[in-house]
Design a protein around this motif. Structure first.
Motif, PDB file in Angstrom:
ATOM      1  N   GLU A 199      44.941  49.317  45.201  1.00  0.00           N
ATOM      2  CA  GLU A 199      44.686  48.893  46.530  1.00  0.00           C
ATOM      3  C   GLU A 199      43.157  49.287  46.969  1.00  0.00           C
ATOM      4  OE1 GLU A 199      46.294  46.981  48.954  1.00  0.00           O
ATOM      5  OE2 GLU A 199      47.847  46.486  47.394  1.00  0.00           O
ATOM      6  N   ARG A 200      42.704  50.403  46.687  1.00  0.00           N
ATOM      7  CA  ARG A 200      41.539  50.875  46.744  1.00  0.00           C
ATOM      8  C   ARG A 200      40.400  49.944  46.299  1.00  0.00           C
ATOM      9  NH1 ARG A 200      41.321  56.633  44.922  1.00  0.00           N
ATOM     10  NH2 ARG A 200      43.553  56.167  44.494  1.00  0.00           N
ATOM     11  N   ARG A 201      40.619  49.572  45.158  1.00  0.00           N
ATOM     12  CA  ARG A 201      39.815  48.671  44.199  1.00  0.00           C
ATOM     13  C   ARG A 201      39.598  47.476  44.773  1.00  0.00           C
ATOM     14  NH1 ARG A 201      39.604  44.634  40.822  1.00  0.00           N
ATOM     15  NH2 ARG A 201      42.287  44.234  40.835  1.00  0.00           N
ATOM     16  N   LYS A 202      40.981  46.743  45.096  1.00  0.00           N
ATOM     17  CA  LYS A 202      40.965  45.594  45.943  1.00  0.00           C
ATOM     18  C   LYS A 202      39.995  45.523  47.131  1.00  0.00           C
ATOM     19  CE  LYS A 202      45.253  43.397  43.843  1.00  0.00           C
ATOM     20  NZ  LYS A 202      46.402  42.844  44.127  1.00  0.00           N
ATOM     21  N   THR A 235      32.526  41.495  48.096  1.00  0.00           N
ATOM     22  CA  THR A 235      32.657  40.134  48.355  1.00  0.00           C
ATOM     23  C   THR A 235      31.965  39.468  49.748  1.00  0.00           C
ATOM     24  OG1 THR A 235      34.498  39.891  46.724  1.00  0.00           O
ATOM     25  CG2 THR A 235      33.753  37.798  47.978  1.00  0.00           C
ATOM     26  N   ALA A 236      32.405  40.178  50.644  1.00  0.00           N
ATOM     27  CA  ALA A 236      32.071  40.037  52.272  1.00  0.00           C
ATOM     28  C   ALA A 236      30.536  40.217  52.161  1.00  0.00           C
ATOM     29  CB  ALA A 236      32.930  40.774  53.137  1.00  0.00           C
ATOM     30  N   LYS A 255      26.877  37.257  52.640  1.00  0.00           N
ATOM     31  CA  LYS A 255      25.675  37.423  53.567  1.00  0.00           C
ATOM     32  C   LYS A 255      24.464  37.377  52.889  1.00  0.00           C
ATOM     33  CE  LYS A 255      28.453  40.067  56.543  1.00  0.00           C
ATOM     34  NZ  LYS A 255      28.703  41.117  57.389  1.00  0.00           N
ATOM     35  N   ILE A 256      24.176  36.550  51.778  1.00  0.00           N
ATOM     36  CA  ILE A 256      22.815  36.452  51.141  1.00  0.00           C
ATOM     37  C   ILE A 256      21.557  36.268  51.977  1.00  0.00           C
ATOM     38  CG2 ILE A 256      21.897  35.163  49.006  1.00  0.00           C
ATOM     39  CD1 ILE A 256      24.588  34.612  48.004  1.00  0.00           C
ATOM     40  N   VAL A 257      21.888  35.257  52.753  1.00  0.00           N
ATOM     41  CA  VAL A 257      20.648  34.985  53.564  1.00  0.00           C
ATOM     42  C   VAL A 257      20.193  36.245  54.513  1.00  0.00           C
ATOM     43  CG1 VAL A 257      19.636  33.383  55.474  1.00  0.00           C
ATOM     44  CG2 VAL A 257      20.831  32.598  53.281  1.00  0.00           C
TER      45      VAL A 257
END
Length: 139
Positions: A112-115, A122-123, A127-129
């Motif tokens: 669960e911690r890894r996920k 991932t979030a 937000k690459i820009v």
């Protein structure tokens, strides 16, 4: 006809000792070795109780078990040892299940911690820009 019955009964063994002495002794040694190895590998006391129960059958080869009452006492002793083996097996199995459940709970918590960390990463990566023009690098 009576001679046939006389020769047949002379060749029969004691009804309580269906195996010859040497074969019974060898089987007891093999069972002792196997159950001691199982006790050493798995650590459950029920293997020792099973070994004792198997080795108690060798008493039928001695002069102690010539009367039906002695065989009855041996049967009661065998039943007691086997009942103790069952009790020890059940308690060992429950302890193993509890230990496995605790281990699985730890693994589930780590998963669960890894996920959660992966989801947060991932979030953040989405937000690459925003990350490209972030002021956090300037500090």
């Amino acid at each position: 006809m009576t001679q046939i019955f006389a020769t047949v009964t002379e060749g029969l063994q004691n009804v309580y000792t269906p195996l010859p002495l040497k074969i019974h002794f060898i089987l007891c040694i093999i069972a002792t070795v196997v159950y001691l190895m199982q006790f050493y590998r798995r650590g459950s006391w029920h293997y020792l109780m099973l070994m004792i129960a198997f080795d108690l059958t060798f008493i039928t080869q001695t002069s102690l078990c010539r009367s039906p009452s002695a065989v009855g006492i041996l049967a009661i002793a065998e039943a007691a040892v086997l009942a103790a083996a069952i009790v020890l097996y059940v308690s060992f199995t429950r302890a193993q299940k509890a230990m496995k459940a605790a281990e699985n709970a730890e693994l589930d918590e780590a998963e669960e911690r890894r996920k959660a960390a992966e989801k947060a990463q991932t979030a953040e990566d989405k937000k690459i820009v925003d990350n490209a023009f972030s002021d956090a690098d300037d500090e």
